[in-house]
Design a protein around this motif. Structure first.
Motif, PDB file in Angstrom:
ATOM      1  N   HIS A   1      67.627  35.894  68.416  1.00 59.96           N
ATOM      2  CA  HIS A   1      66.979  36.626  67.160  1.00 59.96           C
ATOM      3  C   HIS A   1      67.708  38.063  66.923  1.00 59.96           C
ATOM      4  O   HIS A   1      68.081  38.467  65.646  1.00 59.96           O
TER       5      HIS A   1
ATOM      6  N   THR B   1      73.478  34.721  54.876  1.00 64.01           N
ATOM      7  CA  THR B   1      72.542  34.193  55.593  1.00 64.01           C
ATOM      8  C   THR B   1      71.934  33.273  55.107  1.00 64.01           C
ATOM      9  O   THR B   1      71.649  32.213  55.991  1.00 64.01           O
ATOM     10  N   THR B   2      71.907  32.532  53.858  1.00 64.99           N
ATOM     11  CA  THR B   2      71.551  31.527  53.222  1.00 64.99           C
ATOM     12  C   THR B   2      72.599  30.444  53.899  1.00 64.99           C
ATOM     13  O   THR B   2      72.161  29.212  54.304  1.00 64.99           O
TER      14      THR B   2
ATOM     15  N   SER C   1      74.529  30.377  56.424  1.00 63.65           N
ATOM     16  CA  SER C   1      74.460  30.282  57.987  1.00 63.65           C
ATOM     17  C   SER C   1      73.324  29.389  58.152  1.00 63.65           C
ATOM     18  O   SER C   1      73.340  28.592  59.006  1.00 63.65           O
ATOM     19  N   ALA C   2      72.096  29.720  57.527  1.00 62.52           N
ATOM     20  CA  ALA C   2      70.805  28.988  57.949  1.00 62.52           C
ATOM     21  C   ALA C   2      70.974  27.461  57.450  1.00 62.52           C
ATOM     22  O   ALA C   2      70.618  26.701  58.414  1.00 62.52           O
TER      23      ALA C   2
ATOM     24  N   GLY D   1      71.108  24.180  60.302  1.00 57.09           N
ATOM     25  CA  GLY D   1      70.306  23.211  59.938  1.00 57.09           C
ATOM     26  C   GLY D   1      71.001  21.957  59.869  1.00 57.09           C
ATOM     27  O   GLY D   1      70.474  20.743  60.299  1.00 57.09           O
TER      28      GLY D   1
END
Length: 255
Positions: A131, A165-166, A168-169, A173
């Motif tokens: 995190h 960030t989007t 990467s997420a 996934g």
């Protein structure tokens, strides 16, 4: 407590090792190996056998030093995990390139595809709970690369970070189930097709009438790609993200 948590060790010691390395001793013999030899040995073990196989003893033995000598280089496993995560993040970046903003869709696809391939080459990174970022040179190179992909598009600094960030997420996934599928296949010795053939006869006897939409869609999807075509799903998702970013970028251009 789960040992496989990046950031559980002393963050200042991890950062000092990443940015400065070990200070050579003022007296006595020089170290037998370089600090990065230990880190890369740990990465090799994790790549080959998974994160659970990494221990300070295994790493020490791999580079040819005694287990107790390990601690003269790195305080413990917690800090080793930090060093592994940052180092592997920067290994394949190399020199950060410049990107043509006019080719932003292709640039984002390149970044996302490269990131997914990275996770599949090093699936233990997906297992390493993280995190708080390990802000070493490897992590910073990766972040610099990602930001350059979306630079020059008229986005605010916060929007640039959120786009990265989007992506990467989404990529995490997409990569995680593919990595898990490989792990399940290796653990069971069954391919996905073998697994389907095993359970299909029983599934033919089940009453699916309470699930009319699933009953209509499931067979079509199952015949097309079984448990799922990872490449198809990844490409579909990236295109939809790009469509959404296009609206934002166009809006910013008209502002």
């Amino acid at each position: 407590m789960n040992d496989d948590i990046s950031g559980r060790g002393d963050p200042l010691k991890s950062l000092k090792l990443l940015w400065e390395g070990n200070e050579p001793p003022k007296r006595g013999p020089r170290p037998k190996v370089e600090l990065m030899a230990l880190v890369r040995a740990a990465i090799d073990i994790a790549d080959a056998e998974g994160l659970s196989a990494v221990s300070t003893r295994r790493v020490a033995e791999k580079v040819g030093i005694s287990p107790m000598s390990f601690y003269t280089y790195i305080p413990g496993k917690a800090e080793l995990l930090d060093l592994m995560l940052d180092t592997v993040s920067g290994i394949e970046i190399g020199d950060v390139p410049e990107f043509d903003p006019r080719e932003w869709r292709a640039n984002i696809k390149l970044m996302a595809t490269g990131l997914r391939d990275f996770y599949l080459r090093h699936p233990w990174v997906l297992d390493l709970a993280s995190h708080r970022p390990v802000l070493g040179p490897g992590t910073m190179s990766s972040y610099e690369f990602a930001l350059r992909v979306v630079d020059g598009l008229g986005l605010t600094p916060v929007e640039m970070d959120l786009v990265v960030t989007t992506i990467s997420a989404f990529t995490i996934g997409a990569a995680r189930p593919q990595a898990q599928a490989r792990k399940v296949r290796d653990a069971t010795g069954l391919s996905d097709n073998d697994w389907w053939f095993t359970i299909e006869p029983y599934l033919q006897t089940v009453d699916y009438s309470p699930y009319p939409v699933a009953q209509r869609i499931g067979p079509i999807v199952g015949e097309l790609y079984g448990l799922g075509d990872a490449d198809m799903a990844f490409k579909f998702g990236i295109e939809r993200l790009l469509d959404g970013f296009a609206v934002l970028i166009e809006r910013k251009g008209k502002a």
